[in-house]
Design a protein around this motif. Structure first.
Motif, PDB file in Angstrom:
ATOM      1  N   PHE A  26    -132.179 -11.497  80.590  1.00  0.00           N
ATOM      2  CA  PHE A  26    -132.355 -11.148  81.998  1.00  0.00           C
ATOM      3  C   PHE A  26    -132.384  -9.632  82.152  1.00  0.00           C
ATOM      4  O   PHE A  26    -131.426  -8.958  81.780  1.00  0.00           O
ATOM      5  CB  PHE A  26    -131.215 -11.716  82.848  1.00  0.00           C
ATOM      6  N   VAL A  50    -137.023 -12.115  81.426  1.00  0.00           N
ATOM      7  CA  VAL A  50    -137.123 -12.542  82.823  1.00  0.00           C
ATOM      8  C   VAL A  50    -136.992 -11.308  83.704  1.00  0.00           C
ATOM      9  O   VAL A  50    -135.966 -10.631  83.693  1.00  0.00           O
ATOM     10  CB  VAL A  50    -136.024 -13.563  83.192  1.00  0.00           C
ATOM     11  N   THR A  52    -137.552  -9.412  87.632  1.00  0.00           N
ATOM     12  CA  THR A  52    -137.632  -9.679  89.069  1.00  0.00           C
ATOM     13  C   THR A  52    -138.874  -9.067  89.702  1.00  0.00           C
ATOM     14  O   THR A  52    -139.370  -9.557  90.709  1.00  0.00           O
ATOM     15  CB  THR A  52    -136.392  -9.131  89.790  1.00  0.00           C
ATOM     16  N   TYR A  70    -134.190 -13.111  90.847  1.00  0.00           N
ATOM     17  CA  TYR A  70    -132.828 -13.650  90.789  1.00  0.00           C
ATOM     18  C   TYR A  70    -131.819 -12.654  91.365  1.00  0.00           C
ATOM     19  O   TYR A  70    -130.625 -12.740  91.086  1.00  0.00           O
ATOM     20  CB  TYR A  70    -132.444 -13.973  89.339  1.00  0.00           C
ATOM     21  N   ASP A  76    -126.620 -17.817  91.862  1.00  0.00           N
ATOM     22  CA  ASP A  76    -126.840 -17.856  90.410  1.00  0.00           C
ATOM     23  C   ASP A  76    -126.979 -19.278  89.873  1.00  0.00           C
ATOM     24  O   ASP A  76    -127.805 -19.536  88.981  1.00  0.00           O
ATOM     25  CB  ASP A  76    -125.702 -17.141  89.680  1.00  0.00           C
ATOM     26  N   CYS A  97    -129.432 -17.078  75.107  1.00  0.00           N
ATOM     27  CA  CYS A  97    -129.658 -16.367  76.360  1.00  0.00           C
ATOM     28  C   CYS A  97    -128.586 -15.293  76.500  1.00  0.00           C
ATOM     29  O   CYS A  97    -127.405 -15.547  76.231  1.00  0.00           O
ATOM     30  CB  CYS A  97    -129.607 -17.331  77.539  1.00  0.00           C
ATOM     31  N   THR A  99    -127.704 -11.076  78.473  1.00  0.00           N
ATOM     32  CA  THR A  99    -128.063  -9.999  79.376  1.00  0.00           C
ATOM     33  C   THR A  99    -127.268  -8.764  79.010  1.00  0.00           C
ATOM     34  O   THR A  99    -126.186  -8.867  78.425  1.00  0.00           O
ATOM     35  CB  THR A  99    -127.803 -10.392  80.842  1.00  0.00           C
ATOM     36  N   CYS A 104    -125.728  -9.722  85.917  1.00  0.00           N
ATOM     37  CA  CYS A 104    -126.389 -10.949  85.456  1.00  0.00           C
ATOM     38  C   CYS A 104    -125.517 -11.786  84.526  1.00  0.00           C
ATOM     39  O   CYS A 104    -125.969 -12.825  84.034  1.00  0.00           O
ATOM     40  CB  CYS A 104    -127.698 -10.602  84.748  1.00  0.00           C
ATOM     41  N   ALA A 108    -126.512 -15.647  83.251  1.00  0.00           N
ATOM     42  CA  ALA A 108    -126.744 -15.992  81.845  1.00  0.00           C
ATOM     43  C   ALA A 108    -125.793 -17.092  81.393  1.00  0.00           C
ATOM     44  O   ALA A 108    -126.174 -17.991  80.632  1.00  0.00           O
ATOM     45  CB  ALA A 108    -126.579 -14.751  80.967  1.00  0.00           C
TER      46      ALA A 108
END
Length: 300
Positions: A26, A50, A52, A70, A76, A97, A99, A104, A108
């Motif tokens: 993220f 990912v 924004t 997000y 979230d 995954c 961040t 974030c 995550a």
């Protein structure tokens, strides 16, 4: 110094843990640093980023961009459901995954939980660690009027979260002075101020104008130390203690550090135990976490 890991950096028995895996990240904060991107490239890691913003400058080594807003982190849980659906629609399985952005962390953690990925921080831990105030409040919690065990409340002092003039007045009564004011979300000693008297409390009201919350906490003298705690599946694998040198005049930014610690082994062991208990207590399940603690002049 940032260090790039080449293929010879990991033993042959461990390379399979990262080679050719697909990792979702993220935001682009820190992921653009050369040491991180080059290491990913060296191990053939496929980076799914990912973002924004719809208009982004693409990087050749990013395997897949997903544009999704997000930024409302109060949603979230919902955002994680939507991203799981997007991954399913793209037939894009991911192996992990993460961040590099504090905001974030819970997102995550939610995604790791929903995808059943090994290695997630844990939603509870991510929520508690996101803000300094939430960490301290959780460590000091009571259940039916009884303090929890392990006694992690012993490692915290008086503290209060402030976001308005009224909460500032309450914090002054609760914490008193000397005290330390710091951003509720931040690191490296940035924005940290000493409060020595009532007048300095009153001047803090100017910092609340932008709506950001801050934390007031009791000031402790003594030596300052960092403890890096490595946790896997809720178990502490290792804890490493470092010593922080004196801070710059008029700030809380350290000028030096010593690793490993110069403390007597018994004192280092106390810090390792305290930091490990705090990390486990707030709900952290996997990862490497930095805990800052002090040995006060009274030895506590």
């Amino acid at each position: 110094m940032d260090m790039v890991l080449d293929k010879s950096s990991l033993p042959e028995t461990e390379k399979h843990l990262v080679e050719n895996k697909t990792i979702l990240v993220f935001g682009d904060e820190q992921i653009n640093r050369k040491c991180i991107r080059s290491t990913l490239t060296n191990y053939g890691v496929k980076l799914v980023l990912v973002e924004t913003e719809p208009d982004i400058v693409p990087f050749d080594d990013v395997y897949k961009y997903i544009q999704y807003d997000y930024t409302d982190h109060k949603q979230d849980d919902f955002h994680a459901d939507r991203i799981v659906q997007i991954l399913a629609d793209l037939t894009l399985p991911v192996n992990g995954c993460c961040t590099f952005t504090d905001e974030c962390g819970p997102l995550a953690a939610y995604l790791c939980e929903k995808l059943g990925l090994t290695g997630g921080v844990g939603v509870l831990g991510a929520m508690n660690a996101k803000y300094k105030s939430s960490t301290h409040m959780y460590l000091q919690k009571e259940i039916n009027g009884v303090r929890q065990f392990p006694r992690t409340y012993e490692y915290t002092g008086r503290s209060a979260k402030i976001a308005c003039a009224e909460s500032l007045r309450s914090a002054e009564e609760t914490v008193g002075f000397p005290a330390v004011c710091k951003p509720d979300n931040g690191s490296y000693g940035n924005g940290v101020d000493m409060i020595r008297n009532k007048e300095e409390y009153e001047r803090l009201g100017e910092k609340l104008a932008d709506g950001s919350s801050m934390m007031i906490m009791e000031y402790f003298d003594g030596t300052e130390h960092d403890i890096d705690v490595i946790i896997y599946e809720g178990e502490v694998i290792a804890a490493i203690v470092s010593d922080n040198g004196p801070t710059r005049k008029g700030s809380f930014v350290e000028t030096s550090m010593s690793m490993p610690t110069c403390l007597h082994p018994s004192k280092a062991a106390q810090l390792k135990t305290a930091a490990s208990h705090c990390c486990i207590d707030i709900g952290i399940r996997n990862g490497v976490f930095n805990v800052e603690m002090k040995f006060t002049s009274t030895g506590s």
